[in-house]
Motif scaffolding. Structure first.
Motif, PDB file in Angstrom:
ATOM      1  N   GLU A  75       0.725  -1.124  -0.064  1.00  0.00           N
ATOM      2  CA  GLU A  75      -0.215  -0.001   0.214  1.00  0.00           C
ATOM      3  C   GLU A  75       0.979   1.285   0.123  1.00  0.00           C
ATOM      4  OE1 GLU A  75      -3.665   2.282   2.872  1.00  0.00           O
ATOM      5  OE2 GLU A  75      -2.898   0.057   3.195  1.00  0.00           O
ATOM      6  N   ARG A  76       2.035   1.318   0.673  1.00  0.00           N
ATOM      7  CA  ARG A  76       2.939   2.292   0.837  1.00  0.00           C
ATOM      8  C   ARG A  76       3.714   2.769  -0.484  1.00  0.00           C
ATOM      9  NH1 ARG A  76       5.011   6.224   1.040  1.00  0.00           N
ATOM     10  NH2 ARG A  76       6.077   7.397   2.780  1.00  0.00           N
ATOM     11  N   PHE A  77       4.405   1.903  -1.053  1.00  0.00           N
ATOM     12  CA  PHE A  77       5.204   2.042  -2.087  1.00  0.00           C
ATOM     13  C   PHE A  77       4.950   1.193  -3.252  1.00  0.00           C
ATOM     14  CE2 PHE A  77       8.341   3.180   1.094  1.00  0.00           C
ATOM     15  CZ  PHE A  77       8.198   4.567   0.955  1.00  0.00           C
ATOM     16  N   GLY A  78       3.900   0.159  -3.280  1.00  0.00           N
ATOM     17  CA  GLY A  78       3.596  -0.561  -4.452  1.00  0.00           C
ATOM     18  C   GLY A  78       4.510  -1.868  -4.512  1.00  0.00           C
ATOM     19  N   THR A  79       5.210  -1.785  -5.752  1.00  0.00           N
ATOM     20  CA  THR A  79       6.249  -2.785  -5.905  1.00  0.00           C
ATOM     21  C   THR A  79       7.364  -2.922  -4.957  1.00  0.00           C
ATOM     22  OG1 THR A  79       5.349  -3.133  -8.418  1.00  0.00           O
ATOM     23  CG2 THR A  79       7.628  -4.140  -7.570  1.00  0.00           C
ATOM     24  N   ILE A  80       7.786  -4.120  -4.392  1.00  0.00           N
ATOM     25  CA  ILE A  80       9.067  -4.360  -3.615  1.00  0.00           C
ATOM     26  C   ILE A  80      10.092  -4.772  -4.516  1.00  0.00           C
ATOM     27  CG2 ILE A  80      10.083  -5.075  -1.548  1.00  0.00           C
ATOM     28  CD1 ILE A  80       7.950  -3.069  -0.812  1.00  0.00           C
ATOM     29  N   ASP A  81      11.154  -4.141  -5.079  1.00  0.00           N
ATOM     30  CA  ASP A  81      12.113  -4.769  -5.887  1.00  0.00           C
ATOM     31  C   ASP A  81      13.204  -5.345  -5.186  1.00  0.00           C
ATOM     32  OD1 ASP A  81      11.260  -2.919  -8.511  1.00  0.00           O
ATOM     33  OD2 ASP A  81      11.422  -1.484  -6.823  1.00  0.00           O
ATOM     34  N   ALA A  82      13.443  -5.170  -4.117  1.00  0.00           N
ATOM     35  CA  ALA A  82      14.484  -5.988  -3.385  1.00  0.00           C
ATOM     36  C   ALA A  82      14.090  -6.186  -1.837  1.00  0.00           C
ATOM     37  CB  ALA A  82      15.811  -5.045  -3.513  1.00  0.00           C
ATOM     38  N   LEU A  83      14.555  -7.375  -1.351  1.00  0.00           N
ATOM     39  CA  LEU A  83      14.063  -7.752  -0.100  1.00  0.00           C
ATOM     40  C   LEU A  83      15.336  -8.152   0.727  1.00  0.00           C
ATOM     41  CD1 LEU A  83      12.155  -8.753   2.182  1.00  0.00           C
ATOM     42  CD2 LEU A  83      11.914 -10.962   0.762  1.00  0.00           C
ATOM     43  N   VAL A  84      15.878  -7.423   2.076  1.00  0.00           N
ATOM     44  CA  VAL A  84      16.891  -7.800   2.656  1.00  0.00           C
ATOM     45  C   VAL A  84      16.431  -8.634   4.103  1.00  0.00           C
ATOM     46  CG1 VAL A  84      18.941  -7.070   3.841  1.00  0.00           C
ATOM     47  CG2 VAL A  84      18.236  -6.122   1.595  1.00  0.00           C
ATOM     48  N   ASN A  85      16.736  -9.713   4.033  1.00  0.00           N
ATOM     49  CA  ASN A  85      16.401 -10.488   5.445  1.00  0.00           C
ATOM     50  C   ASN A  85      17.495 -10.410   6.438  1.00  0.00           C
ATOM     51  OD1 ASN A  85      13.821 -11.796   4.868  1.00  0.00           O
ATOM     52  ND2 ASN A  85      14.599 -12.663   3.187  1.00  0.00           N
ATOM     53  N   ASP A  86      17.309  -9.359   7.308  1.00  0.00           N
ATOM     54  CA  ASP A  86      18.485  -9.178   8.201  1.00  0.00           C
ATOM     55  C   ASP A  86      17.944  -9.294   9.648  1.00  0.00           C
ATOM     56  OD1 ASP A  86      20.944  -8.092   8.995  1.00  0.00           O
ATOM     57  OD2 ASP A  86      19.868  -6.367   9.679  1.00  0.00           O
ATOM     58  N   ALA A  87      16.758  -9.444   9.976  1.00  0.00           N
ATOM     59  CA  ALA A  87      16.469  -9.635  11.282  1.00  0.00           C
ATOM     60  C   ALA A  87      16.995 -10.931  11.928  1.00  0.00           C
ATOM     61  CB  ALA A  87      14.666  -9.903  11.474  1.00  0.00           C
ATOM     62  N   GLY A  88      17.550 -11.094  13.106  1.00  0.00           N
ATOM     63  CA  GLY A  88      18.210 -12.151  13.618  1.00  0.00           C
ATOM     64  C   GLY A  88      18.677 -12.004  15.136  1.00  0.00           C
ATOM     65  N   ILE A  89      18.801 -12.998  15.833  1.00  0.00           N
ATOM     66  CA  ILE A  89      19.130 -13.139  17.059  1.00  0.00           C
ATOM     67  C   ILE A  89      20.115 -14.120  17.246  1.00  0.00           C
ATOM     68  CG2 ILE A  89      17.159 -12.439  17.942  1.00  0.00           C
ATOM     69  CD1 ILE A  89      16.507 -15.344  18.922  1.00  0.00           C
ATOM     70  N   VAL A  90      21.128 -14.150  18.483  1.00  0.00           N
ATOM     71  CA  VAL A  90      21.999 -15.133  18.757  1.00  0.00           C
ATOM     72  C   VAL A  90      21.633 -15.798  19.976  1.00  0.00           C
ATOM     73  CG1 VAL A  90      24.498 -15.094  19.444  1.00  0.00           C
ATOM     74  CG2 VAL A  90      23.952 -13.562  17.838  1.00  0.00           C
ATOM     75  N   VAL A  91      21.829 -16.970  19.853  1.00  0.00           N
ATOM     76  CA  VAL A  91      22.013 -17.821  21.100  1.00  0.00           C
ATOM     77  C   VAL A  91      23.125 -18.622  21.287  1.00  0.00           C
ATOM     78  CG1 VAL A  91      20.727 -19.956  22.265  1.00  0.00           C
ATOM     79  CG2 VAL A  91      19.327 -18.252  21.267  1.00  0.00           C
ATOM     80  N   LYS A  92      23.615 -18.678  22.590  1.00  0.00           N
ATOM     81  CA  LYS A  92      24.986 -19.104  22.887  1.00  0.00           C
ATOM     82  C   LYS A  92      24.902 -20.392  23.698  1.00  0.00           C
ATOM     83  CE  LYS A  92      27.548 -14.869  22.273  1.00  0.00           C
ATOM     84  NZ  LYS A  92      28.610 -13.779  22.756  1.00  0.00           N
ATOM     85  N   GLY A  93      25.550 -21.267  23.476  1.00  0.00           N
ATOM     86  CA  GLY A  93      25.834 -22.414  24.411  1.00  0.00           C
ATOM     87  C   GLY A  93      26.174 -23.778  23.736  1.00  0.00           C
ATOM     88  N   ARG A  94      26.878 -24.415  24.515  1.00  0.00           N
ATOM     89  CA  ARG A  94      26.943 -25.820  23.797  1.00  0.00           C
ATOM     90  C   ARG A  94      25.506 -26.747  23.657  1.00  0.00           C
ATOM     91  NH1 ARG A  94      31.375 -28.544  27.685  1.00  0.00           N
ATOM     92  NH2 ARG A  94      29.926 -27.620  29.278  1.00  0.00           N
ATOM     93  N   LEU A  95      25.543 -27.515  22.971  1.00  0.00           N
ATOM     94  CA  LEU A  95      24.260 -28.333  22.563  1.00  0.00           C
ATOM     95  C   LEU A  95      23.527 -28.769  23.840  1.00  0.00           C
ATOM     96  CD1 LEU A  95      23.090 -30.294  19.457  1.00  0.00           C
ATOM     97  CD2 LEU A  95      22.674 -31.045  21.890  1.00  0.00           C
ATOM     98  N   HIS A  96      24.248 -29.423  24.579  1.00  0.00           N
ATOM     99  CA  HIS A  96      23.652 -29.987  25.928  1.00  0.00           C
ATOM    100  C   HIS A  96      23.117 -28.931  26.746  1.00  0.00           C
ATOM    101  CE1 HIS A  96      27.399 -29.682  27.623  1.00  0.00           C
ATOM    102  NE2 HIS A  96      26.925 -29.891  28.882  1.00  0.00           N
ATOM    103  N   GLU A  97      23.633 -27.784  26.651  1.00  0.00           N
ATOM    104  CA  GLU A  97      23.348 -26.631  27.663  1.00  0.00           C
ATOM    105  C   GLU A  97      22.305 -25.792  27.112  1.00  0.00           C
ATOM    106  OE1 GLU A  97      27.842 -26.058  29.558  1.00  0.00           O
ATOM    107  OE2 GLU A  97      27.324 -25.060  27.613  1.00  0.00           O
ATOM    108  N   THR A  98      21.776 -25.877  25.727  1.00  0.00           N
ATOM    109  CA  THR A  98      20.670 -25.110  25.050  1.00  0.00           C
ATOM    110  C   THR A  98      19.499 -25.379  25.642  1.00  0.00           C
ATOM    111  OG1 THR A  98      22.493 -24.699  23.510  1.00  0.00           O
ATOM    112  CG2 THR A  98      20.389 -24.396  22.796  1.00  0.00           C
TER     113      THR A  98
END
Length: 248
Positions: A75-98
């Motif tokens: 609605e705001r701009f019509g066609t979206i020519d490019a999409l950048v998927n940047d949203a992300g988070i970090v989770v730390k820890g060894r597997l058995h600690e996750t």
């Protein structure tokens, strides 16, 4: 005038990309979870770029929220020519600690979010037989880290998702690539670790957000028209060595 939608566009690499696209005459929709921050960033950028910038609050892991973002963008701009998927988070820890909750949370944002955002906007790109998608992966999706199993797994998934998407949508005029930053000088990076990480770079430094943004912009334009399905490392050479210590 072309339009780009950038998730995670209000901070770090996403904000650097937002500014670069605006400086090159694009219209930009920033999308992020924090509405207050998004509104503040939009107000600041609108003082320079006017109506070319807008913001929409989104939870990339929620299908209804993503659908609302799609409707807002169209609605705001019509066609979206490019999409950048940047949203992300970090989770730390060894597997058995996750915890299972942390495992599912990082996959919900990093992988499901990339899936849902792309799924929402791909039909429009298919209809116009044009478009680019840039997924932000990580050097951590190219190799392993200590105590970061869940995060490594999500970024590796994004890199291979990118390849599969490029194969499916290339015949429809859509290019899909990923950009993999190395250690990057954002607010999330522990500043006390900068010197230690820099020692693993041939350039003796970590990466600046603007340098990643430059690669994202390049991959979103016709300057990269023959590139699809590729993962572009922007790492200051962080990953090119074997790990053996410097001899002399």
């Amino acid at each position: 005038m072309k339009t780009v939608l950038i998730t995670g566009g209000t901070a770090g690499i996403g904000l650097a990309a937002t500014k670069l696209f605006l400086q090159n005459g694009w219209q930009v929709i920033m999308a992020a979870r924090n509405a207050d921050k998004g509104t503040a960033v939009k107000t600041e950028l609108a003082a320079e770029f006017g109506a070319a910038i807008d913001f929409c609050q989104v939870d990339v892991s929620d299908e209804k929220s993503v659908a609302a973002l799609h409707d807002f963008a169209v609605e705001r701009f019509g066609t979206i020519d490019a999409l950048v998927n940047d949203a992300g988070i970090v989770v730390k820890g060894r597997l058995h600690e996750t915890s299972l909750d942390d495992w599912e949370r990082v996959f919900a944002v990093n992988v499901r979010g990339t899936f849902l955002i792309s799924k929402a906007f791909l039909p429009d790109m298919i209809a116009s037989h044009a478009g680019t998608i840039v997924n932000i992966a990580s050097v951590s999706g190219m190799a392993g880290d200590y105590a970061m199993t869940a995060y490594n797994a999500t970024k590796g998934a994004i890199i291979n998702m990118t390849r599969a998407m490029a194969m499916d949508y290339g015949p429809l005029g859509i290019r899909v690539n990923s950009v993999s930053p190395g250690p990057t000088n954002t607010a999330m990076f522990p500043q006390k670790m900068k010197e230690r990480f820099s020692q693993n770079s041939p350039l003796q430094r970590i990466v600046e957000p603007s340098e990643v943004a430059a690669a994202v912009y390049f991959m979103s334009t016709d300057a990269s028209s023959a590139i699809t399905g590729e993962n572009i490392p922007v790492t200051a050479g962080f990953e090119i060595g074997t790990g053996q210590p410097k001899q002399a």
